[in-house]
Design an enzyme around this catalytic site. Structure first.
Site, PDB file in Angstrom:
ATOM      1  N   VAL A 161       0.869  -1.176   0.000  1.00  0.00           N
ATOM      2  CA  VAL A 161       0.000   0.000   0.000  1.00  0.00           C
ATOM      3  C   VAL A 161       0.909   1.230   0.000  1.00  0.00           C
ATOM      4  O   VAL A 161       1.850   1.320   0.793  1.00  0.00           O
ATOM      5  CB  VAL A 161      -0.916   0.016   1.246  1.00  0.00           C
TER       6      VAL A 161
ATOM      7  N   THR B 238       3.119  -4.502   3.122  1.00  0.00           N
ATOM      8  CA  THR B 238       4.006  -3.387   3.400  1.00  0.00           C
ATOM      9  C   THR B 238       3.224  -2.120   3.106  1.00  0.00           C
ATOM     10  O   THR B 238       2.469  -2.061   2.138  1.00  0.00           O
ATOM     11  CB  THR B 238       5.256  -3.455   2.488  1.00  0.00           C
ATOM     12  N   CYS B 239       3.410  -1.100   3.936  1.00  0.00           N
ATOM     13  CA  CYS B 239       2.806   0.206   3.690  1.00  0.00           C
ATOM     14  C   CYS B 239       3.942   1.213   3.586  1.00  0.00           C
ATOM     15  O   CYS B 239       4.799   1.280   4.467  1.00  0.00           O
ATOM     16  CB  CYS B 239       1.844   0.581   4.806  1.00  0.00           C
ATOM     17  N   VAL B 240       3.939   1.975   2.512  1.00  0.00           N
ATOM     18  CA  VAL B 240       5.025   2.900   2.228  1.00  0.00           C
ATOM     19  C   VAL B 240       4.472   4.306   2.050  1.00  0.00           C
ATOM     20  O   VAL B 240       3.480   4.503   1.357  1.00  0.00           O
ATOM     21  CB  VAL B 240       5.757   2.473   0.926  1.00  0.00           C
TER      22      VAL B 240
ATOM     23  N   LEU C  48       0.898   5.357   0.400  1.00  0.00           N
ATOM     24  CA  LEU C  48       0.118   6.483   0.911  1.00  0.00           C
ATOM     25  C   LEU C  48       0.904   7.780   0.737  1.00  0.00           C
ATOM     26  O   LEU C  48       2.106   7.807   0.997  1.00  0.00           O
ATOM     27  CB  LEU C  48      -0.183   6.311   2.401  1.00  0.00           C
TER      28      LEU C  48
END
Length: 139
Positions: free
Chosen positions: A88, A115-117, A90
């Site tokens: 994801v 994973t959120c980046v 953002l």
């Protein structure tokens, strides 16, 4: 030669494009299938019918983004339940909990690796984007 570039460890790649997801704005496909895995391109909250972001609201963008990913996965022969990894992106980490609430409902009861980046910007007023890796069923 170019056709030899399409080989991956003895397998051929299959490129997937579907009508009910936004048209890729560049030289890439909605997804690539290699062996039993489907790799989707990043999908944001763009309405495929209008070709524009659904709104400036991150929740509405997240809902549309997931619909776009679902359409692509369906075109490749799988669903969100087959996703093994998601990333994801953002533009504002303050949106994390709101995006997470929509994401969690969409993927429930599964919880694929993720994973959120945080990124500085995304195209066309997108505030978020999701890409996935899924395994084809019965593989």
């Amino acid at each position: 030669s170019f056709p030899s570039l399409l080989k991956y460890r003895g397998s051929r790649m299959k490129f997937v494009n579907v009508k009910n997801a936004p048209t890729p704005p560049g030289p890439f496909s909605h997804a690539t299938i290699v062996d039993s895995f489907v790799y989707t391109s990043g999908m944001g909250g763009i309405d495929p019918a209008r070709g524009e972001v659904v709104s400036d609201d991150v929740i509405e963008q997240t809902i549309q983004s997931i619909k776009n990913v679902e359409a692509i996965l369906a075109g490749a022969g799988c669903t969100l339940k087959d996703v093994v990894k998601a990333t994801v992106y953002l533009t504002d980490m303050a949106d994390y909990s709101r995006v997470n609430a929509i994401y969690e409902k969409a993927f429930a009861p599964n919880k694929p690796a993720r994973t959120c980046v945080a990124v500085s910007a995304l195209p066309v007023r997108e505030r978020m984007k999701i890409e996935t890796v899924a395994r084809l069923p019965n593989s």
